[in-house]
Motif scaffolding. Structure first.
Motif, PDB file in Angstrom:
ATOM      1  N   GLU A 126       0.863  -1.182   0.000  1.00  0.00           N
ATOM      2  CA  GLU A 126       0.000   0.000   0.000  1.00  0.00           C
ATOM      3  C   GLU A 126       0.901   1.234   0.000  1.00  0.00           C
ATOM      4  O   GLU A 126       1.497   1.589   1.015  1.00  0.00           O
ATOM      5  CB  GLU A 126      -0.937   0.006   1.198  1.00  0.00           C
ATOM      6  N   ILE A 127       0.997   1.875  -1.162  1.00  0.00           N
ATOM      7  CA  ILE A 127       1.878   3.023  -1.354  1.00  0.00           C
ATOM      8  C   ILE A 127       1.402   4.205  -0.530  1.00  0.00           C
ATOM      9  O   ILE A 127       2.186   4.888   0.123  1.00  0.00           O
ATOM     10  CB  ILE A 127       1.941   3.390  -2.853  1.00  0.00           C
ATOM     11  N   SER A 128       0.114   4.474  -0.583  1.00  0.00           N
ATOM     12  CA  SER A 128      -0.509   5.517   0.221  1.00  0.00           C
ATOM     13  C   SER A 128      -1.955   5.105   0.437  1.00  0.00           C
ATOM     14  O   SER A 128      -2.402   4.096  -0.094  1.00  0.00           O
ATOM     15  CB  SER A 128      -0.421   6.879  -0.486  1.00  0.00           C
ATOM     16  N   VAL A 135       2.181  -7.585  -7.239  1.00  0.00           N
ATOM     17  CA  VAL A 135       2.808  -8.472  -8.219  1.00  0.00           C
ATOM     18  C   VAL A 135       2.301  -9.884  -7.928  1.00  0.00           C
ATOM     19  O   VAL A 135       2.269 -10.314  -6.772  1.00  0.00           O
ATOM     20  CB  VAL A 135       4.350  -8.428  -8.128  1.00  0.00           C
ATOM     21  N   ASN A 136       1.888 -10.610  -8.978  1.00  0.00           N
ATOM     22  CA  ASN A 136       1.334 -11.957  -8.858  1.00  0.00           C
ATOM     23  C   ASN A 136       2.141 -12.921  -9.717  1.00  0.00           C
ATOM     24  O   ASN A 136       2.521 -12.586 -10.842  1.00  0.00           O
ATOM     25  CB  ASN A 136      -0.114 -11.976  -9.364  1.00  0.00           C
ATOM     26  N   VAL A 137       2.386 -14.118  -9.202  1.00  0.00           N
ATOM     27  CA  VAL A 137       3.068 -15.178  -9.952  1.00  0.00           C
ATOM     28  C   VAL A 137       2.278 -16.459  -9.726  1.00  0.00           C
ATOM     29  O   VAL A 137       1.900 -16.765  -8.596  1.00  0.00           O
ATOM     30  CB  VAL A 137       4.525 -15.378  -9.467  1.00  0.00           C
ATOM     31  N   SER A 138       2.003 -17.199 -10.813  1.00  0.00           N
ATOM     32  CA  SER A 138       1.321 -18.485 -10.657  1.00  0.00           C
ATOM     33  C   SER A 138       1.950 -19.501 -11.601  1.00  0.00           C
ATOM     34  O   SER A 138       2.546 -19.145 -12.617  1.00  0.00           O
ATOM     35  CB  SER A 138      -0.179 -18.356 -10.940  1.00  0.00           C
ATOM     36  N   TYR A 139       1.798 -20.780 -11.243  1.00  0.00           N
ATOM     37  CA  TYR A 139       2.266 -21.867 -12.102  1.00  0.00           C
ATOM     38  C   TYR A 139       1.301 -23.048 -11.999  1.00  0.00           C
ATOM     39  O   TYR A 139       0.918 -23.455 -10.903  1.00  0.00           O
ATOM     40  CB  TYR A 139       3.665 -22.360 -11.729  1.00  0.00           C
ATOM     41  N   ASP A 140       0.923 -23.574 -13.147  1.00  0.00           N
ATOM     42  CA  ASP A 140       0.224 -24.850 -13.258  1.00  0.00           C
ATOM     43  C   ASP A 140       0.494 -25.386 -14.664  1.00  0.00           C
ATOM     44  O   ASP A 140       0.988 -24.664 -15.528  1.00  0.00           O
ATOM     45  CB  ASP A 140      -1.276 -24.718 -12.967  1.00  0.00           C
ATOM     46  N   ALA A 142      -1.540 -26.290 -17.066  1.00  0.00           N
ATOM     47  CA  ALA A 142      -2.408 -25.786 -18.133  1.00  0.00           C
ATOM     48  C   ALA A 142      -1.965 -24.419 -18.639  1.00  0.00           C
ATOM     49  O   ALA A 142      -2.014 -24.147 -19.838  1.00  0.00           O
ATOM     50  CB  ALA A 142      -3.855 -25.717 -17.650  1.00  0.00           C
ATOM     51  N   PHE A 143      -1.529 -23.534 -17.746  1.00  0.00           N
ATOM     52  CA  PHE A 143      -1.175 -22.166 -18.124  1.00  0.00           C
ATOM     53  C   PHE A 143       0.317 -21.864 -17.980  1.00  0.00           C
ATOM     54  O   PHE A 143       0.740 -20.754 -18.272  1.00  0.00           O
ATOM     55  CB  PHE A 143      -1.968 -21.167 -17.283  1.00  0.00           C
ATOM     56  N   ASP A 144       1.122 -22.808 -17.504  1.00  0.00           N
ATOM     57  CA  ASP A 144       2.549 -22.614 -17.256  1.00  0.00           C
ATOM     58  C   ASP A 144       2.749 -21.488 -16.249  1.00  0.00           C
ATOM     59  O   ASP A 144       1.928 -21.270 -15.393  1.00  0.00           O
ATOM     60  CB  ASP A 144       3.311 -22.363 -18.562  1.00  0.00           C
ATOM     61  N   THR A 145       3.852 -20.754 -16.358  1.00  0.00           N
ATOM     62  CA  THR A 145       4.137 -19.674 -15.418  1.00  0.00           C
ATOM     63  C   THR A 145       3.542 -18.373 -15.939  1.00  0.00           C
ATOM     64  O   THR A 145       3.728 -18.022 -17.108  1.00  0.00           O
ATOM     65  CB  THR A 145       5.658 -19.496 -15.237  1.00  0.00           C
ATOM     66  N   ARG A 146       2.840 -17.676 -15.074  1.00  0.00           N
ATOM     67  CA  ARG A 146       2.262 -16.374 -15.424  1.00  0.00           C
ATOM     68  C   ARG A 146       2.674 -15.360 -14.369  1.00  0.00           C
ATOM     69  O   ARG A 146       2.647 -15.648 -13.174  1.00  0.00           O
ATOM     70  CB  ARG A 146       0.748 -16.449 -15.488  1.00  0.00           C
ATOM     71  N   VAL A 147       3.030 -14.163 -14.845  1.00  0.00           N
ATOM     72  CA  VAL A 147       3.392 -13.057 -13.959  1.00  0.00           C
ATOM     73  C   VAL A 147       2.540 -11.867 -14.366  1.00  0.00           C
ATOM     74  O   VAL A 147       2.391 -11.582 -15.552  1.00  0.00           O
ATOM     75  CB  VAL A 147       4.895 -12.706 -14.085  1.00  0.00           C
ATOM     76  N   SER A 148       1.969 -11.185 -13.380  1.00  0.00           N
ATOM     77  CA  SER A 148       1.183  -9.984 -13.666  1.00  0.00           C
ATOM     78  C   SER A 148       1.398  -8.974 -12.550  1.00  0.00           C
ATOM     79  O   SER A 148       1.853  -9.314 -11.456  1.00  0.00           O
ATOM     80  CB  SER A 148      -0.311 -10.321 -13.805  1.00  0.00           C
ATOM     81  N   ALA A 149       1.074  -7.737 -12.854  1.00  0.00           N
ATOM     82  CA  ALA A 149       1.153  -6.663 -11.870  1.00  0.00           C
ATOM     83  C   ALA A 149      -0.162  -5.902 -11.898  1.00  0.00           C
ATOM     84  O   ALA A 149      -0.863  -5.902 -12.916  1.00  0.00           O
ATOM     85  CB  ALA A 149       2.322  -5.727 -12.184  1.00  0.00           C
ATOM     86  N   ASP A 150      -0.504  -5.294 -10.782  1.00  0.00           N
ATOM     87  CA  ASP A 150      -1.743  -4.517 -10.737  1.00  0.00           C
ATOM     88  C   ASP A 150      -1.546  -3.277  -9.886  1.00  0.00           C
ATOM     89  O   ASP A 150      -0.638  -3.207  -9.055  1.00  0.00           O
ATOM     90  CB  ASP A 150      -2.906  -5.364 -10.208  1.00  0.00           C
ATOM     91  N   LEU A 151      -2.393  -2.308 -10.135  1.00  0.00           N
ATOM     92  CA  LEU A 151      -2.416  -1.065  -9.382  1.00  0.00           C
ATOM     93  C   LEU A 151      -3.876  -0.802  -9.040  1.00  0.00           C
ATOM     94  O   LEU A 151      -4.715  -0.709  -9.935  1.00  0.00           O
ATOM     95  CB  LEU A 151      -1.839   0.081 -10.210  1.00  0.00           C
ATOM     96  N   LYS A 152      -4.192  -0.737  -7.740  1.00  0.00           N
ATOM     97  CA  LYS A 152      -5.569  -0.537  -7.307  1.00  0.00           C
ATOM     98  C   LYS A 152      -5.688   0.829  -6.651  1.00  0.00           C
ATOM     99  O   LYS A 152      -4.903   1.173  -5.764  1.00  0.00           O
ATOM    100  CB  LYS A 152      -5.970  -1.630  -6.323  1.00  0.00           C
TER     101      LYS A 152
END
Length: 194
Positions: A126-128, A135-140, A142-152
């Motif tokens: 939480e920046i402010s 940052v999210n990382v997942s592996y399975d 069916a989808f192999d390794t996935r990396v994503s980032a988000d800003l809420k």
């Protein structure tokens, strides 16, 4: 859904369920295979969730159960199917503004031969007040390794700086304002058998 605090306000518990939908429009295949008869398809699911949050720990168990037409023709080459997914995420507040979590999930769909487990991790800061980066990382398989980032970005909340800081320091209370997680309709594609 319903959320409540225990007697000494050290834990927040919650139960929720909901309906989700996802629209997918076929485009050109990224495999250089020519496709035609491109479709726009819709998937539906029921999501159920149980959560527990303290000032140090978070636990989130969930189930994503597609219904209706769960297997559809996407175009002349590919089908797409919504996945049954069940999982548990466990998180820890390293600091009130820094949250790390790790999770396990099981996903299944016969038509795409998806039947297996996966793992995922998330680190959120939480920046402010009202601004969180993650940052999210997942592996399975069916989808192999996935990396994503988000800003809420969240608008509203306490009207004074002192009130905001007090709420920020209490993850249990802050959890009341959070939206339920794990609500994406998960879809996997495979070669068409039609």
């Amino acid at each position: 859904g319903y959320r409540w605090l225990n007697g000494d306000r050290s834990w927040m518990y919650g139960l929720n369920a909901g309906y989700d939908t996802r629209t997918i429009a076929s485009g050109d295949a990224d495999t250089n295979i020519p496709v035609f008869d491109k479709q726009t398809i819709f998937f539906n699911q029921i999501a159920v969730n149980a959560e527990a949050v303290s000032n140090s720990w978070t636990f989130n168990g969930y189930g994503l159960i597609p219904f209706g037409d769960v297997e559809q023709k996407l175009n002349s080459v590919y089908d797409a199917g919504a996945l049954n997914t069940y999982g548990l995420d466990v998180g820890y507040f390293i600091a009130p503004q820094l949250h790390a979590s790790a999770g396990y999930y099981y996903q299944h769909r016969d038509q795409e031969d998806v039947d297996g487990s996966g793992v995922r991790g998330r680190l959120a800061y939480e920046i402010s007040n009202g601004l969180t980066a993650g940052v999210n990382v997942s592996y399975d398989e069916a989808f192999d390794t996935r990396v994503s980032a988000d800003l809420k970005v969240r608008f509203g909340g306490a009207s004074t700086t002192a009130q905001r800081k007090e709420v920020q320091q209490q993850p249990v209370i802050n959890a009341f304002a959070s939206t339920p997680s794990n609500r994406n309709v998960r879809v996997h594609d495979g070669f068409s058998s039609w």
